[in-house]
Design a protein around this motif. Structure first.
Motif, PDB file in Angstrom:
ATOM      1  N   MET A   1       0.844  -1.183   0.000  1.00 34.22           N
ATOM      2  CA  MET A   1       0.000   0.000   0.000  1.00 34.22           C
ATOM      3  C   MET A   1       0.881   1.235   0.000  1.00 34.22           C
ATOM      4  O   MET A   1       1.910   1.279   0.633  1.00 34.22           O
ATOM      5  CB  MET A   1      -0.912   0.000   1.216  1.00 34.22           C
ATOM      6  CG  MET A   1      -1.888   1.156   1.186  1.00 34.22           C
ATOM      7  SD  MET A   1      -3.132   1.033   2.481  1.00 34.22           S
ATOM      8  CE  MET A   1      -2.446   2.191   3.639  1.00 34.22           C
ATOM      9  N   ALA A  16      -3.846  -0.104  -6.841  1.00 36.10           N
ATOM     10  CA  ALA A  16      -4.599   0.284  -5.651  1.00 36.10           C
ATOM     11  C   ALA A  16      -3.767   1.231  -4.806  1.00 36.10           C
ATOM     12  O   ALA A  16      -2.560   1.046  -4.647  1.00 36.10           O
ATOM     13  CB  ALA A  16      -4.981  -0.948  -4.836  1.00 36.10           C
ATOM     14  N   CYS A  17      -4.413   2.273  -4.299  1.00 37.08           N
ATOM     15  CA  CYS A  17      -3.806   3.210  -3.355  1.00 37.08           C
ATOM     16  C   CYS A  17      -4.869   3.531  -2.317  1.00 37.08           C
ATOM     17  O   CYS A  17      -5.988   3.938  -2.676  1.00 37.08           O
ATOM     18  CB  CYS A  17      -3.364   4.493  -4.044  1.00 37.08           C
ATOM     19  SG  CYS A  17      -1.849   4.323  -4.985  1.00 37.08           S
ATOM     20  N   GLN A  19      -7.910   3.229  -0.144  1.00 36.06           N
ATOM     21  CA  GLN A  19      -9.146   2.470  -0.337  1.00 36.06           C
ATOM     22  C   GLN A  19      -9.654   2.554  -1.760  1.00 36.06           C
ATOM     23  O   GLN A  19     -10.820   2.311  -2.028  1.00 36.06           O
ATOM     24  CB  GLN A  19     -10.231   2.994   0.608  1.00 36.06           C
ATOM     25  CG  GLN A  19      -9.910   2.803   2.054  1.00 36.06           C
ATOM     26  CD  GLN A  19     -11.055   3.233   2.925  1.00 36.06           C
ATOM     27  OE1 GLN A  19     -11.552   2.461   3.706  1.00 36.06           O
ATOM     28  NE2 GLN A  19     -11.509   4.467   2.795  1.00 36.06           N
ATOM     29  N   VAL A  21      -9.356   1.565  -5.948  1.00 39.38           N
ATOM     30  CA  VAL A  21      -8.859   0.739  -7.032  1.00 39.38           C
ATOM     31  C   VAL A  21      -8.862   1.622  -8.265  1.00 39.38           C
ATOM     32  O   VAL A  21      -9.887   2.207  -8.619  1.00 39.38           O
ATOM     33  CB  VAL A  21      -9.756  -0.505  -7.255  1.00 39.38           C
ATOM     34  CG1 VAL A  21      -9.312  -1.264  -8.491  1.00 39.38           C
ATOM     35  CG2 VAL A  21      -9.750  -1.397  -6.025  1.00 39.38           C
ATOM     36  N   VAL A  58      -5.906  -4.328  -1.854  1.00 42.84           N
ATOM     37  CA  VAL A  58      -6.426  -3.048  -1.373  1.00 42.84           C
ATOM     38  C   VAL A  58      -6.868  -3.199   0.084  1.00 42.84           C
ATOM     39  O   VAL A  58      -7.532  -4.166   0.442  1.00 42.84           O
ATOM     40  CB  VAL A  58      -7.582  -2.527  -2.279  1.00 42.84           C
ATOM     41  CG1 VAL A  58      -8.747  -3.484  -2.323  1.00 42.84           C
ATOM     42  CG2 VAL A  58      -8.034  -1.145  -1.864  1.00 42.84           C
ATOM     43  N   VAL A  65     -14.888   0.530  -0.895  1.00 42.93           N
ATOM     44  CA  VAL A  65     -13.807   0.678  -1.868  1.00 42.93           C
ATOM     45  C   VAL A  65     -14.270   1.654  -2.930  1.00 42.93           C
ATOM     46  O   VAL A  65     -15.370   1.516  -3.470  1.00 42.93           O
ATOM     47  CB  VAL A  65     -13.475  -0.680  -2.537  1.00 42.93           C
ATOM     48  CG1 VAL A  65     -12.416  -0.498  -3.618  1.00 42.93           C
ATOM     49  CG2 VAL A  65     -13.013  -1.689  -1.507  1.00 42.93           C
ATOM     50  N   ARG A  86      -8.340  -6.652   4.295  1.00 43.64           N
ATOM     51  CA  ARG A  86      -7.552  -6.476   3.071  1.00 43.64           C
ATOM     52  C   ARG A  86      -8.167  -7.412   2.038  1.00 43.64           C
ATOM     53  O   ARG A  86      -8.477  -8.566   2.324  1.00 43.64           O
ATOM     54  CB  ARG A  86      -6.085  -6.825   3.299  1.00 43.64           C
ATOM     55  CG  ARG A  86      -5.242  -6.645   2.048  1.00 43.64           C
ATOM     56  CD  ARG A  86      -3.775  -6.464   2.410  1.00 43.64           C
ATOM     57  NE  ARG A  86      -2.955  -6.380   1.233  1.00 43.64           N
ATOM     58  CZ  ARG A  86      -2.743  -5.278   0.517  1.00 43.64           C
ATOM     59  NH1 ARG A  86      -3.309  -4.159   0.875  1.00 43.64           N
ATOM     60  NH2 ARG A  86      -1.968  -5.300  -0.538  1.00 43.64           N
TER      61      ARG A  86
END
Length: 121
Positions: A1, A16-17, A19, A21, A58, A65, A86
């Motif tokens: 992350m 992914a960064c 929360q 996508v 993520v 998300v 996760r």
């Protein structure tokens, strides 16, 4: 992350960064079709004809998300329901070439199609 708000410029089709996508779209200014599946374990590969596929992990501390293209957010967050988990996501896309052409002439709807498959890590 990553602590960044967005993936690096050279990030792959799916990243992914936080929360979120992120999906690298084939076009701009359009409305893609999005299907979401949630699995208890890693799903089998989808047998569809896809132009690109990718996977990412993520973290979901809130239970929601966000799905973004590299141009901005999709309208609604995806409710994962279970805070603090996760998840792994597989993203598949078709219509990238078609939407690239159509977006030069107007604002296409559902020319690009995504399938997101989530499962817990």
């Amino acid at each position: 992350m990553s602590d960044r708000d967005e993936p690096e410029d050279e990030a792959p089709f799916v990243a992914a960064c936080g929360q979120r996508v992120y999906l690298r779209s084939g076009g701009h200014t359009h409305t893609p079709a999005l299907s979401v599946e949630v699995w208890d374990d890693r799903p089998p590969a989808d047998g569809g004809v896809w132009e690109a596929q990718g996977e990412a992990g993520v973290d979901v501390p809130s239970g929601q998300v966000g799905v973004w293209t590299y141009g901005g957010p999709c309208e609604d967050a995806i409710e994962r329901g279970e805070a603090g988990r996760r998840w792994h996501v597989r993203a598949c896309v078709s219509g990238r070439e078609r939407v690239r052409e159509l977006a030069e002439q107007g604002v296409p709807v559902h020319a690009e199609r995504y399938l997101l498959q989530f499962w817990p890590v």
